[in-house]
Scaffold this motif. Structure first.
Motif, PDB file in Angstrom:
ATOM      1  N   VAL A 169      56.796  41.090  43.267  1.00 21.29           N
ATOM      2  CA  VAL A 169      55.515  41.274  42.688  1.00 21.29           C
ATOM      3  C   VAL A 169      55.810  42.473  41.780  1.00 21.29           C
ATOM      4  N   GLU A 170      54.914  42.189  40.629  1.00 24.57           N
ATOM      5  CA  GLU A 170      54.819  43.095  39.595  1.00 24.57           C
ATOM      6  C   GLU A 170      53.686  43.499  39.373  1.00 24.57           C
ATOM      7  N   LEU A 171      53.394  44.932  39.112  1.00 25.97           N
ATOM      8  CA  LEU A 171      52.082  45.627  38.946  1.00 25.97           C
ATOM      9  C   LEU A 171      51.301  45.027  37.562  1.00 25.97           C
ATOM     10  N   ILE A 172      52.301  44.620  36.731  1.00 28.37           N
ATOM     11  CA  ILE A 172      51.787  44.088  35.278  1.00 28.37           C
ATOM     12  C   ILE A 172      50.710  43.169  35.521  1.00 28.37           C
ATOM     13  N   TRP A 173      50.927  42.059  36.688  1.00 25.77           N
ATOM     14  CA  TRP A 173      50.085  41.186  37.046  1.00 25.77           C
ATOM     15  C   TRP A 173      48.593  41.897  37.509  1.00 25.77           C
ATOM     16  N   ASN A 174      48.676  42.718  37.903  1.00 23.49           N
ATOM     17  CA  ASN A 174      47.253  43.376  38.120  1.00 23.49           C
ATOM     18  C   ASN A 174      46.806  44.111  36.854  1.00 23.49           C
ATOM     19  N   TYR A 175      47.555  44.726  36.232  1.00 21.76           N
ATOM     20  CA  TYR A 175      47.284  45.300  34.816  1.00 21.76           C
ATOM     21  C   TYR A 175      46.527  44.335  34.006  1.00 21.76           C
ATOM     22  N   TRP A 176      47.091  43.049  33.613  1.00 22.33           N
ATOM     23  CA  TRP A 176      46.496  42.239  32.770  1.00 22.33           C
ATOM     24  C   TRP A 176      45.215  41.372  33.421  1.00 22.33           C
ATOM     25  N   THR A 177      45.266  41.325  34.856  1.00 22.74           N
ATOM     26  CA  THR A 177      44.015  41.185  35.360  1.00 22.74           C
ATOM     27  C   THR A 177      42.960  41.755  35.440  1.00 22.74           C
ATOM     28  N   GLU A 178      43.199  43.128  35.661  1.00 20.73           N
ATOM     29  CA  GLU A 178      42.316  44.099  35.418  1.00 20.73           C
ATOM     30  C   GLU A 178      41.714  44.368  34.019  1.00 20.73           C
ATOM     31  N   GLU A 179      42.762  44.091  33.228  1.00 19.53           N
ATOM     32  CA  GLU A 179      41.949  44.262  31.508  1.00 19.53           C
ATOM     33  C   GLU A 179      41.140  43.052  31.351  1.00 19.53           C
ATOM     34  N   GLY A 180      41.449  41.607  31.931  1.00 14.40           N
ATOM     35  CA  GLY A 180      40.674  40.574  31.811  1.00 14.40           C
ATOM     36  C   GLY A 180      39.143  40.733  32.346  1.00 14.40           C
ATOM     37  N   MET A 181      39.079  41.795  33.056  1.00 14.33           N
ATOM     38  CA  MET A 181      37.634  42.242  33.386  1.00 14.33           C
ATOM     39  C   MET A 181      37.219  41.453  35.116  1.00 14.33           C
ATOM     40  N   LEU A 182      38.349  41.365  35.902  1.00 13.21           N
ATOM     41  CA  LEU A 182      38.021  40.816  37.171  1.00 13.21           C
ATOM     42  C   LEU A 182      37.304  41.944  37.824  1.00 13.21           C
ATOM     43  N   VAL A 183      37.957  43.024  37.956  1.00 11.99           N
ATOM     44  CA  VAL A 183      37.325  44.095  38.988  1.00 11.99           C
ATOM     45  C   VAL A 183      36.070  44.585  38.169  1.00 11.99           C
ATOM     46  N   GLN A 184      35.860  44.655  36.945  1.00  7.79           N
ATOM     47  CA  GLN A 184      34.470  44.987  36.469  1.00  7.79           C
ATOM     48  C   GLN A 184      33.511  44.055  36.889  1.00  7.79           C
ATOM     49  N   THR A 185      33.891  42.585  36.801  1.00  2.08           N
ATOM     50  CA  THR A 185      33.117  41.581  36.965  1.00  2.08           C
ATOM     51  C   THR A 185      32.368  41.829  38.724  1.00  2.08           C
ATOM     52  N   LEU A 186      33.096  41.826  39.524  1.00  2.00           N
ATOM     53  CA  LEU A 186      32.722  41.932  40.871  1.00  2.00           C
ATOM     54  C   LEU A 186      32.150  43.407  41.059  1.00  2.00           C
ATOM     55  N   ASN A 187      32.492  44.563  40.509  1.00  3.39           N
ATOM     56  CA  ASN A 187      31.921  45.813  40.528  1.00  3.39           C
ATOM     57  C   ASN A 187      30.245  45.543  40.102  1.00  3.39           C
ATOM     58  N   HIS A 188      30.124  44.898  39.023  1.00  4.26           N
ATOM     59  CA  HIS A 188      28.704  44.929  38.546  1.00  4.26           C
ATOM     60  C   HIS A 188      28.062  43.946  39.459  1.00  4.26           C
ATOM     61  N   ILE A 189      28.510  42.771  40.138  1.00  2.54           N
ATOM     62  CA  ILE A 189      27.870  42.163  41.095  1.00  2.54           C
ATOM     63  C   ILE A 189      27.758  42.794  42.289  1.00  2.54           C
ATOM     64  N   LEU A 190      28.392  43.595  42.734  1.00  2.00           N
ATOM     65  CA  LEU A 190      28.258  44.527  43.842  1.00  2.00           C
ATOM     66  C   LEU A 190      27.250  45.580  43.871  1.00  2.00           C
ATOM     67  N   ALA A 191      27.105  46.146  42.591  1.00  2.00           N
ATOM     68  CA  ALA A 191      25.904  47.001  42.155  1.00  2.00           C
ATOM     69  C   ALA A 191      24.719  46.518  42.340  1.00  2.00           C
ATOM     70  N   ARG A 192      24.455  45.268  41.514  1.00  2.00           N
ATOM     71  CA  ARG A 192      23.384  44.419  41.849  1.00  2.00           C
ATOM     72  C   ARG A 192      22.989  44.112  43.363  1.00  2.00           C
ATOM     73  N   PHE A 193      23.974  43.838  44.226  1.00  2.00           N
ATOM     74  CA  PHE A 193      23.910  43.485  45.533  1.00  2.00           C
ATOM     75  C   PHE A 193      23.197  44.709  46.072  1.00  2.00           C
ATOM     76  N   GLN A 194      23.394  45.776  45.835  1.00  2.00           N
ATOM     77  CA  GLN A 194      22.897  47.111  46.388  1.00  2.00           C
ATOM     78  C   GLN A 194      22.173  47.652  45.757  1.00  2.00           C
ATOM     79  N   ASN A 195      21.401  46.881  44.924  1.00  2.00           N
ATOM     80  CA  ASN A 195      19.999  47.164  44.313  1.00  2.00           C
ATOM     81  C   ASN A 195      20.285  48.236  43.127  1.00  2.00           C
ATOM     82  N   ARG A 196      21.570  48.356  42.356  1.00  2.00           N
ATOM     83  CA  ARG A 196      21.734  49.576  41.670  1.00  2.00           C
ATOM     84  C   ARG A 196      21.995  48.909  40.091  1.00  2.00           C
ATOM     85  N   ARG A 197      21.517  49.709  39.260  1.00  2.00           N
ATOM     86  CA  ARG A 197      21.717  49.202  37.951  1.00  2.00           C
ATOM     87  C   ARG A 197      23.208  49.632  37.504  1.00  2.00           C
TER      88      ARG A 197
END
Length: 545
Positions: free
Chosen positions: A260-288
């Protein structure tokens, strides 16, 4: 089964051959060939071949009558001469011409020569097959039957813990070849591919460290019975009989080197996968997650549905996951690729980075474009030597970054992001976020990311293009990393074969890179940081809005 006649066309009583090759979906074994009522030059009715993949076979023929003929194929058992059973397969041949008849008319055209052969082909076949095994659909089919059905398991963190454990197991089975059970990848094919990788020639460290990661057991250290060395990998025949393969045996424990190559994670992260779930998780915990109005204000997950348990477990496991700082530091170490954001460490604290990777990789891709243009021009003999020199350069840069966290961080990051994709792919997530139902996506989690990007005002470039960069980029880099491109015996024909084999992946990567960053690598080599180019395009997008 692929069968052709040589020469084509052939005449009555002219000696020729049947050229036979196993297709990718065929099974290795013994096959019997018969051509209607014809008899082979050795006087037999059937020709017997024990066939393996990645090898070509020739059967000598001489036909006694003109007309159309058919090759009939039986498997395992030789058919009787009288009343043979139905063949395993039947393949029509070109017509046999009359002896001394009128020459047929031919269309004359300039055509490029066929790609040269090289022993890397089994490695490239393995990389492509293994990449398909790492896709989300395969992960979903692996996980779904194993998740708990007991309602008690969907309280607390038990369900999420099992999901994460299954993700780790899935990555181990695919990237590190634990319990390979796939019709495309037999044990023999895997071993042949591993022998081709240059890593198989890396000198082994002391034997006890191979057997026991933390040193030999106490009985051996205290002078007890000696520990037997590990069993060698099964012997494998050369993947292509007509190509000279490396003679060294596989000694290094290459199964500990994940494909496996970490470049897969790099482009997936640039595509905002991690940020998407982080924002949903923040709202799940009642945080803006930001100032002003919150686009996720109406997130109300039903306590009766399993998604709330997965998000609960995901939140509780925050300290057990890789941080963005660790991933960002490793992107720099392996590829010199930088993320942007408040949580990203300053470049001054990094001990090492691959500053020459991006320019070298883009120079290789640009050289491929020039080679394809020359080869498609039938009046030009394309020179593949620039490809070989660029392959060597990128190979050395990648090898320099294959230390420290290299063998651990990429599989761990892959398992974590597969878990994130699984959570986003849940039906309740689509019910909450909505999304463009008529837009085709490769995988079910992708529309959630594009919807979040629209809600938050992020880049309007679809996750589809980042997905292409991740998948195609990983395959290209694996073929460069594991190839023996630094050996003096490599020729421009080897580089030409590589470029033609990976042409589809290279061209798709270049197209998606231009869509994401605005820089066309077919025109010139561009070593600007992708994250800077993406941020610039996002700024232009907001100014236009």
């Amino acid at each position: 089964m692929l069968v052709r006649i040589d020469p084509d066309p052939i005449r009555v009583n002219q000696i020729g051959s049947l050229h036979v090759t196993l297709d990718s979906g065929d099974v290795e074994g013994t096959y019997f060939f018969g051509v209607d009522d014809e008899v082979f030059p050795d006087g037999t009715t059937y020709a017997e071949l024990t066939m393996e993949k990645f090898r070509d076979y020739d059967i000598e023929v001489r036909f006694a009558k003109a007309g159309g003929l058919t090759v009939n194929i039986w498997k395992d058992n030789r058919p009787p001469d009288v009343n043979p059973p139905a063949p395993f397969d039947s393949i029509p041949l070109s017509d046999v011409l009359e002896e001394g008849g009128v020459e047929p008319a031919f269309n004359v055209a300039l055509v490029p020569p066929g790609p040269p052969k090289s022993y890397d082909e089994v490695l490239w076949y393995f990389i492509k097959a293994n990449s398909r095994r790492m896709r989300f659909d395969e992960f979903r089919d692996f996980v779904q039957p194993k998740l708990p059905t007991n309602s008690k398991a969907w309280f607390g963190v038990a369900a999420y813990t099992q999901l994460r454990s299954l993700a780790d197991d899935f990555v181990a089975r695919t990237a590190i070849f634990d319990n390979v059970n796939d019709p495309e990848l037999s044990e023999k094919t895997v071993n042949e591919a591993l022998k081709v990788s240059y890593v198989s020639d890396v000198p082994s460290p002391a034997k006890p460290y191979l057997d026991y990661p933390y040193g030999p057991p106490a009985s051996t250290a205290a002078g007890g019975p000696a520990v037997p060395p590990p069993a060698p990998l099964p012997a494998a025949a050369p993947p292509l009989a007509h190509i000279q393969t490396p003679s060294s045996d596989v000694q290094f424990p290459l199964k500990n080197i994940p494909f496996v190559e970490l470049i897969w994670n790099y482009w997936t992260e640039e595509g905002m996968l991690v940020q998407t779930l982080n924002h949903i998780l923040a709202r799940f915990q009642n945080r803006r997650s930001s100032r002003g109005s919150d686009p996720l204000l109406r997130l109300d997950l039903s306590p009766l549905m399993p998604l709330r348990t997965l998000l609960w477990g995901f939140a509780e496991d925050e300290s057990g996951r890789l941080t963005v700082r660790r991933r960002a530091a490793e992107y720099e170490y392996e590829y010199g690729l930088r993320l942007r954001g408040r949580a990203i460490p300053d470049a001054g604290i990094l001990a090492d980075r691959r500053a020459r990777f991006l320019e070298g990789f883009h120079r290789l891709l640009h050289a491929c474009v020039l080679y394809y243009k020359e080869r498609d021009d039938k009046t030009v003999d394309a020179d593949a030597f620039p490809l070989l020199s660029n392959l060597q350069e990128v190979h050395l840069v990648l090898a320099r970054g294959a230390h420290n966290q290299f063998a651990n961080l990429a599989p761990t990051a892959r398992a974590e992001m597969l878990t994130m994709q699984w959570i986003l792919a849940q039906p309740e997530m689509h019910e909450f976020l909505g999304g463009p139902v008529m837009v085709p996506y490769e995988e079910p989690w992708m529309d959630r990311v594009d919807t979040m990007k629209t809600l938050q005002g992020w880049s309007d470039t679809s996750i589809t293009h980042f997905f292409e960069l991740a998948v195609q980029g990983e395959q290209i880099l694996l073929s460069v990393r594991h190839g023996r491109w630094n050996e003096s015996t490599r020729t421009r024909e080897d580089a030409a074969n590589w470029a033609l084999t990976w042409r589809n992946s290279i061209q798709r990567y270049i197209h998606s890179y231009a869509t994401v960053t605005g820089r066309d690598l077919t025109i010139k080599v561009d070593a600007a940081m992708p994250s800077d180019l993406i941020a610039r395009r996002m700024s232009d997008q907001r100014s236009r809005a």
